[in-house]
Design a protein around this motif. Structure first.
Motif, PDB file in Angstrom:
ATOM      1  N   THR A 150       1.143  -1.426   0.194  1.00  0.00           N
ATOM      2  CA  THR A 150       0.479   0.397  -0.028  1.00  0.00           C
ATOM      3  C   THR A 150       1.271   1.688  -0.028  1.00  0.00           C
ATOM      4  O   THR A 150       0.285   1.847  -0.738  1.00  0.00           O
ATOM      5  N   GLY A 151       1.750   1.692   0.900  1.00  0.00           N
ATOM      6  CA  GLY A 151       3.128   2.482   0.998  1.00  0.00           C
ATOM      7  C   GLY A 151       3.873   2.481  -0.626  1.00  0.00           C
ATOM      8  O   GLY A 151       3.814   3.630  -1.004  1.00  0.00           O
ATOM      9  N   SER A 152       4.277   1.514  -1.326  1.00  0.00           N
ATOM     10  CA  SER A 152       4.759   1.804  -2.152  1.00  0.00           C
ATOM     11  C   SER A 152       3.713   2.047  -3.701  1.00  0.00           C
ATOM     12  O   SER A 152       3.953   2.977  -4.280  1.00  0.00           O
ATOM     13  N   LEU A 153       2.072   1.324  -3.500  1.00  0.00           N
ATOM     14  CA  LEU A 153       1.631   2.017  -4.556  1.00  0.00           C
ATOM     15  C   LEU A 153       1.009   3.820  -3.962  1.00  0.00           C
ATOM     16  O   LEU A 153       1.172   3.975  -5.208  1.00  0.00           O
ATOM     17  N   ASN A 154       0.712   3.847  -2.616  1.00  0.00           N
ATOM     18  CA  ASN A 154       0.467   5.287  -2.426  1.00  0.00           C
ATOM     19  C   ASN A 154       1.742   6.116  -3.217  1.00  0.00           C
ATOM     20  O   ASN A 154       1.266   7.698  -4.214  1.00  0.00           O
ATOM     21  N   THR A 155       2.707   5.895  -2.543  1.00  0.00           N
ATOM     22  CA  THR A 155       4.087   6.523  -3.856  1.00  0.00           C
ATOM     23  C   THR A 155       3.585   6.537  -4.940  1.00  0.00           C
ATOM     24  O   THR A 155       4.110   7.467  -6.200  1.00  0.00           O
ATOM     25  N   THR A 156       3.831   5.363  -5.509  1.00  0.00           N
ATOM     26  CA  THR A 156       3.772   5.219  -7.805  1.00  0.00           C
ATOM     27  C   THR A 156       2.234   6.558  -7.833  1.00  0.00           C
ATOM     28  O   THR A 156       2.784   6.817  -8.754  1.00  0.00           O
ATOM     29  N   VAL A 157       1.129   6.330  -7.368  1.00  0.00           N
ATOM     30  CA  VAL A 157       0.159   6.752  -7.327  1.00  0.00           C
ATOM     31  C   VAL A 157       0.435   8.545  -7.425  1.00  0.00           C
ATOM     32  O   VAL A 157       0.007   9.297  -8.234  1.00  0.00           O
ATOM     33  N   SER A 158       1.295   8.859  -6.229  1.00  0.00           N
ATOM     34  CA  SER A 158       1.459  11.043  -5.918  1.00  0.00           C
ATOM     35  C   SER A 158       3.204  11.026  -7.511  1.00  0.00           C
ATOM     36  O   SER A 158       2.004  11.441  -7.873  1.00  0.00           O
ATOM     37  N   ARG A 159       3.919  10.272  -7.569  1.00  0.00           N
ATOM     38  CA  ARG A 159       4.468   9.919  -8.962  1.00  0.00           C
ATOM     39  C   ARG A 159       3.872  10.415  -9.816  1.00  0.00           C
ATOM     40  O   ARG A 159       3.821  10.778 -10.592  1.00  0.00           O
ATOM     41  N   PHE A 160       2.333   9.379 -10.436  1.00  0.00           N
ATOM     42  CA  PHE A 160       1.231   9.310 -11.466  1.00  0.00           C
ATOM     43  C   PHE A 160       1.339  10.514 -11.748  1.00  0.00           C
ATOM     44  O   PHE A 160       0.619  11.097 -12.525  1.00  0.00           O
ATOM     45  N   ARG A 161       0.565  10.988 -10.869  1.00  0.00           N
ATOM     46  CA  ARG A 161       0.144  12.285 -10.168  1.00  0.00           C
ATOM     47  C   ARG A 161       0.872  13.544 -10.672  1.00  0.00           C
ATOM     48  O   ARG A 161       0.116  14.522 -11.809  1.00  0.00           O
ATOM     49  N   HIS A 162       2.161  13.434 -10.334  1.00  0.00           N
ATOM     50  CA  HIS A 162       2.969  14.839 -10.125  1.00  0.00           C
ATOM     51  C   HIS A 162       3.319  14.791 -11.991  1.00  0.00           C
ATOM     52  O   HIS A 162       3.570  15.513 -12.613  1.00  0.00           O
ATOM     53  N   MET A 163       3.560  13.366 -12.912  1.00  0.00           N
ATOM     54  CA  MET A 163       4.104  13.333 -13.999  1.00  0.00           C
ATOM     55  C   MET A 163       2.521  13.730 -14.971  1.00  0.00           C
ATOM     56  O   MET A 163       3.020  14.207 -16.170  1.00  0.00           O
ATOM     57  N   ILE A 164       1.347  13.218 -14.435  1.00  0.00           N
ATOM     58  CA  ILE A 164       0.370  13.796 -15.204  1.00  0.00           C
ATOM     59  C   ILE A 164      -0.011  15.024 -15.086  1.00  0.00           C
ATOM     60  O   ILE A 164      -0.934  16.111 -15.644  1.00  0.00           O
ATOM     61  N   SER A 165       0.532  15.931 -14.099  1.00  0.00           N
ATOM     62  CA  SER A 165       0.624  17.589 -14.873  1.00  0.00           C
ATOM     63  C   SER A 165       1.159  18.510 -14.691  1.00  0.00           C
ATOM     64  O   SER A 165       1.240  17.839 -16.073  1.00  0.00           O
ATOM     65  N   VAL A 166       0.179  19.743 -15.197  1.00  0.00           N
ATOM     66  CA  VAL A 166       0.351  20.353 -16.327  1.00  0.00           C
ATOM     67  C   VAL A 166       1.361  20.604 -17.015  1.00  0.00           C
ATOM     68  O   VAL A 166       1.851  20.363 -18.132  1.00  0.00           O
ATOM     69  N   ARG A 167       2.824  20.733 -16.614  1.00  0.00           N
ATOM     70  CA  ARG A 167       4.206  20.884 -17.167  1.00  0.00           C
ATOM     71  C   ARG A 167       4.263  19.574 -17.642  1.00  0.00           C
ATOM     72  O   ARG A 167       5.448  19.903 -18.199  1.00  0.00           O
TER      73      ARG A 167
END
Length: 117
Positions: free
Chosen positions: A62-79
């Motif tokens: 769960t911790g790893s998945l949360n980290t991956t999701v946060s990185r994915f959110r950062h990656m799909i940000s506008v910039r």
């Protein structure tokens, strides 16, 4: 009267022998139940340990998945949308290459023109 006492004494010994036999049978059954109870206890302890290990693994996952999701959110940000497009194009290209390569190999294997039989 003595035959009556002998008969009563004989009957009492017979009952006593039957009681002893029943006590031995009961003792063996109690012993078997005790062993079974100990086996169940050990099995339950093993299952509890397995569940605790599984819980720990899921917590880590769960911790790893949360980290991956946060990185994915950062990656799909506008910039970072341009990088996301590159990644999607690369994944689709690789898929199409494998698909095309699979079609070529499938046609070569099942090609009736190549059979000389």
């Amino acid at each position: 009267m003595s035959s009556h006492r002998d008969h009563n004494s004989s009957t009492a010994r017979t009952y006593e022998a039957q009681n002893d036999l029943h006590l031995e049978e009961l003792n063996s059954k109690v012993s078997a139940l005790h062993k079974l109870t100990l086996d169940i206890h050990h099995e339950v302890n093993d299952q509890v340990n397995l569940l605790e290990e599984t819980d720990s693994s899921f917590t880590t996952f769960t911790g790893s998945l949360n980290t991956t999701v946060s990185r994915f959110r950062h990656m799909i940000s506008v910039r970072n949308q341009r990088y996301l497009c590159y990644i999607v194009i690369c994944i689709v290209s690789v898929f199409l290459l494998f698909y095309y390569y699979g079609l070529l190999n499938h046609n070569k294997v099942g090609d009736p023109k190549e059979d000389n039989g």
